[in-house]
Design a protein around this motif. Structure first.
Motif, PDB file in Angstrom:
ATOM      1  N   LEU A 158      -7.642   1.972   1.529  1.00 30.66           N
ATOM      2  CA  LEU A 158      -8.058   1.488   0.314  1.00 30.66           C
ATOM      3  C   LEU A 158      -9.628   1.660   0.607  1.00 30.66           C
ATOM      4  N   ILE A 159     -10.140   0.959   1.699  1.00 33.14           N
ATOM      5  CA  ILE A 159     -11.614   1.048   1.630  1.00 33.14           C
ATOM      6  C   ILE A 159     -12.110   2.306   1.605  1.00 33.14           C
ATOM      7  N   TRP A 160     -11.529   3.455   2.144  1.00 34.93           N
ATOM      8  CA  TRP A 160     -12.040   4.718   2.251  1.00 34.93           C
ATOM      9  C   TRP A 160     -11.911   5.230   0.639  1.00 34.93           C
ATOM     10  N   LEU A 161     -10.818   4.965  -0.069  1.00 33.27           N
ATOM     11  CA  LEU A 161     -10.693   5.522  -1.205  1.00 33.27           C
ATOM     12  C   LEU A 161     -11.641   4.819  -2.379  1.00 33.27           C
ATOM     13  N   ALA A 162     -11.951   3.525  -1.935  1.00 30.96           N
ATOM     14  CA  ALA A 162     -12.814   2.862  -2.937  1.00 30.96           C
ATOM     15  C   ALA A 162     -14.363   3.362  -2.752  1.00 30.96           C
ATOM     16  N   ARG A 163     -14.541   3.904  -1.495  1.00 32.98           N
ATOM     17  CA  ARG A 163     -15.954   4.393  -1.288  1.00 32.98           C
ATOM     18  C   ARG A 163     -16.181   5.777  -1.548  1.00 32.98           C
ATOM     19  N   ARG A 164     -15.096   6.801  -1.993  1.00 33.03           N
ATOM     20  CA  ARG A 164     -15.272   7.899  -2.419  1.00 33.03           C
ATOM     21  C   ARG A 164     -16.004   8.176  -3.720  1.00 33.03           C
ATOM     22  N   THR A 165     -16.883   9.042  -3.698  1.00 31.05           N
ATOM     23  CA  THR A 165     -17.562   9.310  -5.115  1.00 31.05           C
ATOM     24  C   THR A 165     -16.692   9.755  -6.111  1.00 31.05           C
ATOM     25  N   ARG A 166     -15.541  10.309  -5.878  1.00 33.17           N
ATOM     26  CA  ARG A 166     -14.671  10.725  -6.982  1.00 33.17           C
ATOM     27  C   ARG A 166     -13.732   9.787  -7.390  1.00 33.17           C
ATOM     28  N   MET A 167     -14.118   8.593  -7.073  1.00 33.25           N
ATOM     29  CA  MET A 167     -12.939   7.399  -7.469  1.00 33.25           C
ATOM     30  C   MET A 167     -12.833   7.266  -8.889  1.00 33.25           C
ATOM     31  N   ARG A 168     -13.904   7.578  -9.731  1.00 28.95           N
ATOM     32  CA  ARG A 168     -13.833   7.229 -11.168  1.00 28.95           C
ATOM     33  C   ARG A 168     -12.624   7.906 -11.770  1.00 28.95           C
ATOM     34  N   SER A 169     -12.023   8.860 -11.317  1.00 27.75           N
ATOM     35  CA  SER A 169     -10.984   9.486 -12.031  1.00 27.75           C
ATOM     36  C   SER A 169     -10.133  10.286 -11.176  1.00 27.75           C
ATOM     37  N   VAL A 177      -2.189   0.069   7.963  1.00 27.29           N
ATOM     38  CA  VAL A 177      -2.539   1.345   7.913  1.00 27.29           C
ATOM     39  C   VAL A 177      -3.155   1.329   6.362  1.00 27.29           C
ATOM     40  N   GLY A 178      -2.788   0.423   5.463  1.00 28.09           N
ATOM     41  CA  GLY A 178      -3.265   0.729   4.169  1.00 28.09           C
ATOM     42  C   GLY A 178      -4.627   0.062   3.945  1.00 28.09           C
ATOM     43  N   GLY A 179      -4.763  -1.067   4.616  1.00 23.40           N
ATOM     44  CA  GLY A 179      -6.206  -1.608   4.408  1.00 23.40           C
ATOM     45  C   GLY A 179      -7.261  -0.657   4.447  1.00 23.40           C
ATOM     46  N   PRO A 180      -7.592   0.274   5.621  1.00 23.93           N
ATOM     47  CA  PRO A 180      -8.531   1.340   5.741  1.00 23.93           C
ATOM     48  C   PRO A 180      -8.459   2.213   4.840  1.00 23.93           C
ATOM     49  N   PHE A 211       0.743  -1.312   0.170  1.00 21.34           N
ATOM     50  CA  PHE A 211       0.133   0.035   0.026  1.00 21.34           C
ATOM     51  C   PHE A 211       0.828   1.251  -0.123  1.00 21.34           C
ATOM     52  N   VAL A 212       2.070   1.180   0.077  1.00 19.01           N
ATOM     53  CA  VAL A 212       2.870   2.642   0.204  1.00 19.01           C
ATOM     54  C   VAL A 212       2.741   3.120  -1.137  1.00 19.01           C
TER      55      VAL A 212
END
Length: 350
Positions: free
Chosen positions: A338-349, A333-336, A276-277
C-alpha cells in the motif's frame, strides 16, 4: 481496509496492452503456480504428515489413521475455502477499482466488511447462537444490509449513483459501523473473544458445512461480475464516453455493487477480513492482463487463490507448532505494498 487517497473520478491512464498470446502464456504459468500452492496447502501444516499418508488420505482414505483424518477433514476443506475466498476478494477488489476509478479501492470501500463485523458482533453479544455457521449467516446478512444502506445513501438527492457518492457513503457508514462494533466488544467480553479470532482472517476449523454455502454465494457473485465486465470497460473511461459507447453506467454500477456484496460478504462472513487481498491482487493481475476488465478478472481468479494459499501455508509453518492466521500474513505483506502504491507518481489514475 478503506483508502481514498486517489481521486475516484480520475480518468483512466493508457496502459500497455499485452498481446493475447502473452496473456495466455502468463495465465498458464499462474495456473501452474496455483496447482503447486494447492499441493503445498494439502501437504504442509503445523503438524508434519508424511507424503505417503497425504496420498493415502486423498485416494485410499482410512478414518482410523489420524494423519489421514487431518488431511481429509481439516486441510482439504481449508484449501478449498482459501481458493474460494481468494477468488472472491480479488475479483471484488478489481470490480471496486474499476467502478470507482480509484487504484486504492478495495472491497471494504462499500462498508461490506464493517457490516459483516457489526452483525456478527450483535449475534455473539445478544443471541444464543453456538454454531460457526449461524454466525456466518448473520455476518453475511450484515454485509448485505450495509451495502443496501450505502447504495441508498449514495443515490439520495436525485443526482444518480456516481463513484464519488458511493465512495463517500461507503466510508461514512463503514466508520459508523466499525465504531459500534468496537463499543459492543468492549461492553461484552464474550463478543470480544469471539470477534477477535474471527477478525484475524482465520481459515482454520472451517469444514465443508461452511465451504459449501459460501461457495454458492461466491459463484453467484462471479456470475454478476462476468456480466458487468464488458460494461465496466466503458465505465472506466468516464460516464459521458460510456454513454456514447452505448453502455449503461448506472446499471453497470448496480450489477457491480451486487457482485461485490455477494463476493466480499460471503468471504468476510466465512473467515473475517483478509486485509489487502482485494487491493494487491488486481494491481498484480493488471501487469499481465492490461486494462481489459475481462482479462483482469480472469487473472484475479488465479492470483487471488495463490496469495491466500501461500499466506495460509506460511502462517502454518512460521511459528510451529502454533499458527498465524492467513489474514495476518496478508496484512503484513499488504502494508508495504500500500505504501509503495501510494508513492507512485501514476497513482492518480488506473
Amino acid at each position: 481496509m478503506t483508502a481514498t487517497l486517489a481521486r475516484p473520478d480520475a480518468a483512466p491512464a493508457a496502459a500497455p496492452r499485452a498481446p493475447a498470446a502473452g496473456r495466455r502464456l502468463w495465465l498458464w504459468l499462474w495456473l501452474g503456480a496455483l496447482a503447486v500452492a494447492v499441493l503445498l496447502s494439502i501437504a504442509v501444516g503445523a503438524k508434519p504428515v508424511p507424503l505417503p499418508q497425504v496420498w493415502d488420505a486423498l485416494f485410499r482414505y482410512d478414518p482410523a489413521v489420524l494423519d489421514q483424518v487431518i488431511v481429509r477433514d481439516q486441510r482439504l476443506p481449508r484449501t478449498v475455502l482459501a481458493i474460494v475466498v481468494g477468488c472472491a476478494l480479488a475479483v471484488a477488489g478489481a470490480l471496486m477499482q474499476g467502478m470507482t476509478r480509484n487504484p486504492l479501492a478495495d472491497p471494504g470501500l462499500l462498508g461490506v466488511s464493517a457490516g459483516a463485523s457489526f452483525a456478527m458482533t450483535l449475534a455473539v453479544a445478544f443471541l444464543p447462537i453456538t454454531s460457526l455457521l449461524g454466525y456466518i449467516w448473520f455476518a453475511f446478512a450484515g454485509a448485505v444490509v450495509a451495502t443496501v444502506a450505502v447504495y441508498a445513501l449514495g443515490s439520495a438527492g436525485g443526482h444518480g449513483v456516481g463513484p464519488l457518492t458511493l465512495t463517500l457513503a461507503g466510508v461514512s457508514i463503514g466508520a459508523v459501523l466499525s465504531g459500534l462494533t468496537v463499543t459492543l466488544t468492549l461492553l461484552h467480553s464474550n463478543a470480544f473473544l469471539s470477534v477477535r479470532v474471527w477478525e484475524s482472517g482465520s481459515l482454520a476449523d472451517r469444514g465443508w458445512e461452511v465451504v459449501l454455502p459460501v461457495g454458492l454465494f461466491v459463484l453467484a457473485g462471479l456470475g454478476f461480475a462476468a456480466g458487468a465486465a464488458r460494461g465496466l470497460n466503458a465505465v472506466a473511461l468516464g460516464d459521458d464516453l460510456a454513454t456514447a459507447l452505448g453502455a449503461n453506467a448506472r446499471r453497470t454500477r448496480f450489477v457491480v455493487v451486487v457482485a461485490v456484496t455477494l463476493l466480499c460478504g460471503a468471504a468476510t462472513a466465512a473467515i473475517g477480513p483478509a486485509w489487502f487481498v482485494g487491493l494487491m491482487v488486481p494491481h498484480a493481475a493488471r501487469r499481465f492482463a492490461g486494462t481489459d476488465q475481462r482479462w483482469l478478472l480472469t487473472f484475479c481468479l488465479v492470483l487471488g487463490p495463490v496469495l491466500m494459499l501461500c499466506s495460509d501455508v506460511l502462517g502454518r509453518v512460521v511459528v510451529r507448532p502454533d499458527e498465524l492466521q492467513a489474514g495476518l500474513i496478508t496484512a503484513f505483506v499488504g502494508g508495504p505494498v500500500l505504501i509503495w502504491l501510494a508513492r507512485r507518481t501514476r497513482m492518480r489514475s488506473l
